[in-house]
Design a protein around this motif. Structure first.
Motif, short mmCIF file in Angstrom:
data_model
loop_
_atom_site.label_atom_id
_atom_site.label_comp_id
_atom_site.label_asym_id
_atom_site.label_seq_id
_atom_site.Cartn_x
_atom_site.Cartn_y
_atom_site.Cartn_z
N SER A 156 0.85 -1.19 0.00
CA SER A 156 0.00 0.00 0.00
C SER A 156 0.89 1.24 0.00
O SER A 156 1.89 1.29 0.71
N ASP A 157 0.53 2.22 -0.82
CA ASP A 157 1.33 3.44 -0.96
C ASP A 157 0.43 4.66 -1.04
O ASP A 157 -0.69 4.59 -1.55
N PHE A 158 0.96 5.80 -0.58
CA PHE A 158 0.28 7.07 -0.78
C PHE A 158 0.46 7.48 -2.24
O PHE A 158 1.54 7.30 -2.82
N VAL A 159 -0.59 8.02 -2.82
CA VAL A 159 -0.54 8.50 -4.20
C VAL A 159 -0.70 10.01 -4.26
O VAL A 159 0.01 10.70 -5.00
N HIS A 160 -1.63 10.53 -3.46
CA HIS A 160 -1.91 11.98 -3.50
C HIS A 160 -2.48 12.42 -2.16
O HIS A 160 -3.16 11.65 -1.48
N ALA A 161 -2.21 13.66 -1.80
CA ALA A 161 -2.76 14.24 -0.57
C ALA A 161 -2.98 15.72 -0.80
O ALA A 161 -2.16 16.40 -1.43
N SER A 162 -4.12 16.22 -0.30
CA SER A 162 -4.41 17.65 -0.50
C SER A 162 -5.46 18.12 0.50
O SER A 162 -6.17 17.31 1.11
N VAL A 163 -5.53 19.43 0.64
CA VAL A 163 -6.58 20.06 1.44
C VAL A 163 -7.18 21.17 0.59
O VAL A 163 -6.47 22.07 0.13
N LYS A 164 -8.49 21.08 0.34
CA LYS A 164 -9.16 22.08 -0.48
C LYS A 164 -10.53 22.35 0.08
O LYS A 164 -11.30 21.42 0.34
N GLN A 202 -8.12 15.27 1.59
CA GLN A 202 -8.27 14.08 0.78
C GLN A 202 -6.94 13.35 0.67
O GLN A 202 -5.89 13.98 0.53
N ILE A 203 -7.02 12.04 0.74
CA ILE A 203 -5.82 11.22 0.60
C ILE A 203 -6.15 10.05 -0.32
O ILE A 203 -7.13 9.34 -0.12
N ARG A 221 -12.31 13.74 4.59
CA ARG A 221 -13.05 14.20 5.77
C ARG A 221 -12.94 15.71 5.85
O ARG A 221 -12.02 16.32 5.27
N ASP A 222 -13.87 16.33 6.54
CA ASP A 222 -13.88 17.78 6.74
C ASP A 222 -12.91 18.10 7.87
O ASP A 222 -13.09 17.65 9.00
N VAL A 223 -11.89 18.88 7.58
CA VAL A 223 -10.87 19.18 8.56
C VAL A 223 -11.42 19.99 9.74
O VAL A 223 -10.85 20.00 10.83
#
Length: 232
Positions: free
Chosen positions: A162-170, A175-176, A214-216
């Motif tokens: 399992s690997d991380f592909v993308h992460a962001s906050v908008k 989102q991960i 999830r909503d931060v």
């Protein structure tokens, strides 16, 4: 005491140690959760009014650590200077309690739970683990399968990678996206119990790219699956 007794005692001790190690990871709290629940597991506090247990995706979280340690942990899972590394850093700034390795532990557990709930046609579990849009897609597939009188029998063998592909906050939503390579035994039977798809014995490799969100701003620590994609 014979050799068999020693082997039995060994596995008993190993099982107890694994149980307490899992509790040490799943039992952490940030102080903002709902009534006590284990990540990905239902307890009394998570029962609905009908008395049935509910399942949620509460990815493991812990209290914030020193700033330098946060960046070290991110660099360990994403190359320094990469877009993924920057995305994880942005996420930590927005949500100081986020820890990459603990998130991945929770994501892997959620993955198995969702895969098996879909195979079993467990709508209740899926409703609590998926976003509205993803749930509707899963539910439609289950309904079509049931209408044809088909039954899926699956065994989850394990997760290979399992690997991380993308992460962001908008717009206050974190989102991960993760890529998970798993092994699964799955066979589909028609209403006459005739095998029509898959293999009841062969282990197949499955590659999925899933996005959790999830909503931060929310005190609710639960994450939900908002997008799925499969790779051949």
């Amino acid at each position: 005491m014979g050799a068999n007794d020693f082997i039995t005692l060994f596995f008993l001790v190993a099982a107890v140690l694994i149980f307490f190690q899992l509790r040490s990871v799943l039992g952490r709290r940030t102080g903002h959760e709902k009534p006590p629940v284990d990540p990905f597991a239902a307890r009394q506090a998570n029962r609905d009014v009908s008395g049935q247990e509910e399942k949620v995706v509460q990815l493991p979280r812990r209290e914030p650590v020193d700033e330098e340690q946060k960046w070290v942990e991110i660099d360990a899972v994403a190359p320094a200077g990469s877009e993924l590394n920057q995305g994880l850093r942005d996420l930590v700034r927005a949500d100081p309690s986020f820890r990459p390795k603990e998130f991945m532990t929770g994501a892997r557990m959620a993955y198995e739970m969702i895969v098996m709930a879909f195979a079993d046609g467990d709508r209740k579990s899926l409703r609590n683990l998926l976003s509205k849009e993803v749930y509707e897609g899963f539910e439609a597939a289950i309904s079509e399968r049931e209408a044809r009188g088909e039954v899926v029998k699956s065994t989850f063998v394990g997760i290979h990678k399992s690997d991380f592909v993308h992460a962001s906050v908008k717009d206050h939503e974190e989102q991960i996206t993760v890529k998970i390579v798993s092994q699964l035994i799955s066979a589909t039977y028609d209403r006459n119990n005739t095998l029509i798809d898959g293999d009841a014995e062969a282990v197949a490799e499955v590659i999925d790219v899933w996005t959790f969100a999830r909503d931060v701003r929310s005190k609710d620590p639960n994450w939900k699956l908002i997008a799925t994609e499969s790779e051949q």
